[in-house]
Write a protein that holds these residues in place. Structure first.
Motif, PDB file in Angstrom:
ATOM      1  N   HIS A  10      -1.730   1.644  -2.867  1.00 36.30           N
ATOM      2  CA  HIS A  10      -1.878   1.288  -1.465  1.00 36.30           C
ATOM      3  C   HIS A  10      -1.423  -0.136  -1.174  1.00 36.30           C
ATOM      4  O   HIS A  10      -1.827  -0.739  -0.198  1.00 36.30           O
ATOM      5  N   TRP A  11      -0.593  -0.673  -2.046  1.00 37.56           N
ATOM      6  CA  TRP A  11       0.019  -1.961  -1.755  1.00 37.56           C
ATOM      7  C   TRP A  11       0.937  -1.837  -0.552  1.00 37.56           C
ATOM      8  O   TRP A  11       1.658  -0.841  -0.399  1.00 37.56           O
ATOM      9  N   PRO A  12       0.981  -2.856   0.296  1.00 39.54           N
ATOM     10  CA  PRO A  12       1.989  -2.860   1.373  1.00 39.54           C
ATOM     11  C   PRO A  12       3.376  -3.135   0.793  1.00 39.54           C
ATOM     12  O   PRO A  12       3.508  -3.666  -0.322  1.00 39.54           O
ATOM     13  N   ILE A  13       4.382  -2.784   1.533  1.00 44.22           N
ATOM     14  CA  ILE A  13       5.759  -3.059   1.100  1.00 44.22           C
ATOM     15  C   ILE A  13       5.991  -4.564   1.125  1.00 44.22           C
ATOM     16  O   ILE A  13       5.784  -5.214   2.159  1.00 44.22           O
ATOM     17  N   GLN A  97       8.881   5.143  10.199  1.00 44.73           N
ATOM     18  CA  GLN A  97       8.539   3.830   9.663  1.00 44.73           C
ATOM     19  C   GLN A  97       7.480   3.975   8.578  1.00 44.73           C
ATOM     20  O   GLN A  97       6.534   4.746   8.724  1.00 44.73           O
ATOM     21  N   ILE A  98       7.639   3.233   7.473  1.00 43.21           N
ATOM     22  CA  ILE A  98       6.674   3.264   6.375  1.00 43.21           C
ATOM     23  C   ILE A  98       6.256   1.831   6.064  1.00 43.21           C
ATOM     24  O   ILE A  98       7.053   0.895   6.165  1.00 43.21           O
ATOM     25  N   THR A  99       4.998   1.672   5.660  1.00 46.88           N
ATOM     26  CA  THR A  99       4.451   0.329   5.431  1.00 46.88           C
ATOM     27  C   THR A  99       3.846   0.159   4.043  1.00 46.88           C
ATOM     28  O   THR A  99       3.460  -0.961   3.697  1.00 46.88           O
ATOM     29  N   GLN A 100       3.757   1.228   3.243  1.00 46.58           N
ATOM     30  CA  GLN A 100       3.126   1.137   1.932  1.00 46.58           C
ATOM     31  C   GLN A 100       4.083   1.609   0.847  1.00 46.58           C
ATOM     32  O   GLN A 100       4.925   2.475   1.071  1.00 46.58           O
ATOM     33  N   LYS A 107       8.287   9.453  -0.424  1.00 42.56           N
ATOM     34  CA  LYS A 107       9.406   9.897   0.411  1.00 42.56           C
ATOM     35  C   LYS A 107      10.683  10.018  -0.410  1.00 42.56           C
ATOM     36  O   LYS A 107      11.415  11.018  -0.312  1.00 42.56           O
ATOM     37  N   VAL A 108      10.961   9.011  -1.239  1.00 37.35           N
ATOM     38  CA  VAL A 108      12.197   9.029  -2.032  1.00 37.35           C
ATOM     39  C   VAL A 108      12.186  10.201  -3.010  1.00 37.35           C
ATOM     40  O   VAL A 108      13.168  10.939  -3.141  1.00 37.35           O
ATOM     41  N   LEU A 109      11.052  10.420  -3.688  1.00 31.77           N
ATOM     42  CA  LEU A 109      10.991  11.496  -4.669  1.00 31.77           C
ATOM     43  C   LEU A 109      10.931  12.872  -4.015  1.00 31.77           C
ATOM     44  O   LEU A 109      11.099  13.886  -4.690  1.00 31.77           O
ATOM     45  N   SER A 110      10.699  12.911  -2.713  1.00 34.38           N
ATOM     46  CA  SER A 110      10.724  14.186  -1.987  1.00 34.38           C
ATOM     47  C   SER A 110      12.115  14.515  -1.456  1.00 34.38           C
ATOM     48  O   SER A 110      12.310  15.568  -0.865  1.00 34.38           O
ATOM     49  N   GLY A 111      13.069  13.590  -1.628  1.00 36.02           N
ATOM     50  CA  GLY A 111      14.434  13.856  -1.191  1.00 36.02           C
ATOM     51  C   GLY A 111      14.870  13.069   0.020  1.00 36.02           C
ATOM     52  O   GLY A 111      16.023  13.188   0.456  1.00 36.02           O
ATOM     53  N   ASP A 118      15.144  -7.175   3.731  1.00 35.29           N
ATOM     54  CA  ASP A 118      14.599  -8.435   3.239  1.00 35.29           C
ATOM     55  C   ASP A 118      13.929  -9.194   4.387  1.00 35.29           C
ATOM     56  O   ASP A 118      14.506  -9.362   5.459  1.00 35.29           O
ATOM     57  N   GLY A 119      12.680  -9.620   4.158  1.00 36.37           N
ATOM     58  CA  GLY A 119      11.942 -10.340   5.186  1.00 36.37           C
ATOM     59  C   GLY A 119      11.094  -9.452   6.065  1.00 36.37           C
ATOM     60  O   GLY A 119      10.391  -9.943   6.958  1.00 36.37           O
ATOM     61  N   GLU A 120      11.121  -8.129   5.826  1.00 33.39           N
ATOM     62  CA  GLU A 120      10.340  -7.194   6.630  1.00 33.39           C
ATOM     63  C   GLU A 120       9.378  -6.418   5.728  1.00 33.39           C
ATOM     64  O   GLU A 120       9.746  -5.998   4.626  1.00 33.39           O
ATOM     65  N   SER A 121       8.153  -6.230   6.191  1.00 34.52           N
ATOM     66  CA  SER A 121       7.154  -5.479   5.424  1.00 34.52           C
ATOM     67  C   SER A 121       7.091  -4.016   5.853  1.00 34.52           C
ATOM     68  O   SER A 121       6.214  -3.283   5.426  1.00 34.52           O
ATOM     69  N   THR A 122       8.020  -3.617   6.704  1.00 34.73           N
ATOM     70  CA  THR A 122       8.107  -2.227   7.155  1.00 34.73           C
ATOM     71  C   THR A 122       9.489  -1.688   6.820  1.00 34.73           C
ATOM     72  O   THR A 122      10.507  -2.355   7.066  1.00 34.73           O
ATOM     73  N   GLY A 123       9.526  -0.505   6.246  1.00 28.29           N
ATOM     74  CA  GLY A 123      10.797   0.125   5.932  1.00 28.29           C
ATOM     75  C   GLY A 123      10.983   1.405   6.729  1.00 28.29           C
ATOM     76  O   GLY A 123      10.168   1.745   7.601  1.00 28.29           O
ATOM     77  N   PHE A 124      12.054   2.111   6.415  1.00 26.70           N
ATOM     78  CA  PHE A 124      12.367   3.362   7.116  1.00 26.70           C
ATOM     79  C   PHE A 124      12.558   4.482   6.089  1.00 26.70           C
ATOM     80  O   PHE A 124      13.140   4.268   5.024  1.00 26.70           O
ATOM     81  N   ALA A 125      12.075   5.652   6.443  1.00 28.03           N
ATOM     82  CA  ALA A 125      12.322   6.861   5.655  1.00 28.03           C
ATOM     83  C   ALA A 125      13.142   7.809   6.503  1.00 28.03           C
ATOM     84  O   ALA A 125      12.736   8.162   7.615  1.00 28.03           O
ATOM     85  N   ILE A 126      14.301   8.205   5.992  1.00 27.50           N
ATOM     86  CA  ILE A 126      15.215   9.068   6.745  1.00 27.50           C
ATOM     87  C   ILE A 126      15.354  10.399   6.006  1.00 27.50           C
ATOM     88  O   ILE A 126      15.608  10.439   4.794  1.00 27.50           O
TER      89      ILE A 126
END
Length: 495
Positions: A10-13, A97-100, A107-111, A118-126
């Motif tokens: 449960h670490w944040p990104i 949007q993903i934060t953890q 998400k990555v291992l699901s395909g 860089d500089g953002e604690s929020t990423g994207f899952a497409i």
């Protein structure tokens, strides 16, 4: 699961993409697993990383996304809000949007692909998934003369789409649940929100959420064992189907369907004994033809259970037969007891069934000829079997194959063998008491709080008539009461 692991998951990104990369290397296997990759880009002097798994993603979608992102350097200024800009340039209908970190990994291992900035604690899952698999085709075990040829496959997205194509109702729900600490398999509950029984839904949710296991590689069968806790009871408590039209028909009746990713079959709940002896072919014919086909199937199922024990009984006690049919029974004597012959012949059919599964298709015909012509005939010639044993075992075997549910056919065979043993030891009392115990056993069975022999016991006249006769769809205005539907009427009450 330890407390330390829970905290890590449960670490944040991290805002630094280098920390994200280090985590992926040490915890997920980036750089070791050949199929896990990262694509690094520099957009407006900021590093962006794209994580993906080869084989689960559509490469063309990823290339298109990279083109859009790289094009930002030529069209935008450094002062632009890069996070919002990238979000708008992710040309895909499914962007989350993903934060953890645990979200990112899942998400990555699901395909899906994950984009971190860089500089953002929020990423994207497409969602660019493209799972390997086959196209929908008619299931081998549920073929019909006339009907749809599209069956379920191993992709849960395609399976829910096949159902959605048949039920375009805004109240159709596919509720997603993840099962397995390591497998994290996608499980979906399919139901009509205004029809399905809320109590059944709550039971299924609780059972699925309570599953604590590393993985479910055997997919729906593992789920069944957790949900119904069947133990050594051979009779199936849930029904499987690979036909999308059958699943849709049951959803409209008020059943809840369990979809499991990687499985080409779905689980229908709740079901009774009579659900397992229905087939789509009955509903693809006229009511009269459907009723005839249903009666023939009932006759075949009954013969698969009671024919051999009854024949053994009249052979052991010829006085039970009227004079006009006193010819029934072996005309030859052998040194091997009839009960042993019956079991040997029955086991022989099981050997053939198992051999057919493992024999390549080009050789299966030759194997069938060897078994039917050589082994059977020679066994009679040498006096191992009397001809009547082969005859009645074959008829009972055909009755077994007329049972649409494979699980039920095997359970009926076990019941038949136990009945034969009862007849061999106790003759007529064994047949009567054994049959009574068999029926009482089925009466006491419950499938997810559903009486197994409904509508026969407890008796419900309308439901019983629908089982015996295939009614025309315009006349079947009510949903079966056994599923406790919130809305009983399939058609307006006034017709």
């Amino acid at each position: 699961m330890t407390t330390t692991q829970s905290k890590v998951e449960h670490w944040p990104i991290p805002e630094s993409v280098n920390e994200v990369e280090n985590y992926m290397k040490h915890s997920v296997g980036l750089g070791i697993s050949f199929d896990l990759g990262v694509r690094k880009l520099t957009i407006l002097k900021k590093e962006i990383q794209i994580y993906y798994v080869n084989g689960l993603c559509d490469t063309m979608y990823i290339i298109q996304l990279i083109k859009e992102l790289v094009g930002i350097n030529n069209r935008e200024k450094l002062s632009t809000d890069l996070f919002k800009l990238i979000e708008n340039r992710l040309v895909n209908q499914s962007v989350e949007q993903i934060t953890q970190l645990d979200q990112l990994v899942d998400k990555v291992l699901s395909g899906l692909i994950a984009v971190v900035i860089d500089g953002e604690s929020t990423g994207f899952a497409i969602d660019v998934r493209s799972y390997p698999g086959r196209s929908p085709q008619e299931p081998d075990t549920e073929k019909v003369v006339r009907g749809a040829r599209d069956g379920f496959v191993e992709n849960i997205i395609l399976n829910t789409a096949l159902t959605r194509r048949r039920i375009r109702d805004e109240r159709l729900r596919f509720e997603m649940i993840k099962v397995g600490r390591r497998s994290k398999a996608d499980i979906a509950l399919g139901y009509l929100e205004d029809v399905a029984d809320p109590d059944l839904l709550n039971i299924l949710r609780q059972e699925l959420n309570a599953i604590d296991i590393d993985g479910i590689p055997m997919a729906d069968k593992t789920l069944e064992e957790f949900i119904v806790k069947q133990g050594f009871n051979p009779f199936p408590i849930v029904r499987y189907t690979e036909r999308a039209d059958v699943a849709a028909a049951h959803i409209l009746e008020g059943h809840v369907i369990i979809y499991c990713d990687t499985s080409p079959s779905v689980i229908i709940t709740p079901t009774t004994y009579f659900h397992h002896v229905q087939h789509a072919e009955e509903f693809r014919e006229s009511p009269a033809m459907g009723t005839f086909v249903r009666w023939m199937r009932f006759l075949g199922v009954s013969s698969s259970i009671f024919l051999l024990p009854f024949w053994l009984l009249v052979v052991l006690e010829p006085s039970l037969l009227p004079e006009k049919i006193a010819f029934i029974g072996p005309n030859e004597q052998t040194n091997i007891p009839l009960i042993v012959q019956l079991f040997l012949a029955d086991f022989g059919l099981e050997f053939l069934k198992l051999a057919a599964i493992h024999t390549p298709t080009p050789l299966s015909t030759a194997m069938g000829l060897i078994a039917a012509v050589l082994i059977g005939q020679i066994a009679i010639d040498v006096g191992l079997f009397v001809p009547e044993v082969i005859l009645y075992v074959a008829v009972a075997g055909i009755g077994t194959f007329t049972t649409p549910s494979y699980e039920l056919s095997v359970a009926n065979k076990i019941a038949r063998m136990l009945l034969m043993l009862a007849v061999a030891f106790f003759h007529a009392p064994g047949f009567i008491i054994g049959s009574t115990i068999f029926i009482i056993f089925l009466i006491h069975m419950r499938a997810l709080n559903t009486p197994y022999l409904w509508p026969f016991l407890p008796f419900e006249p309308k439901g019983f008539l629908q089982i015996v006769f295939r009614r025309a769809i315009p006349g079947a205005a009510l949903r079966p009461s056994i599923v406790h539907p919130r809305n009983r009427y399939r058609q307006p009450p006034n017709g």
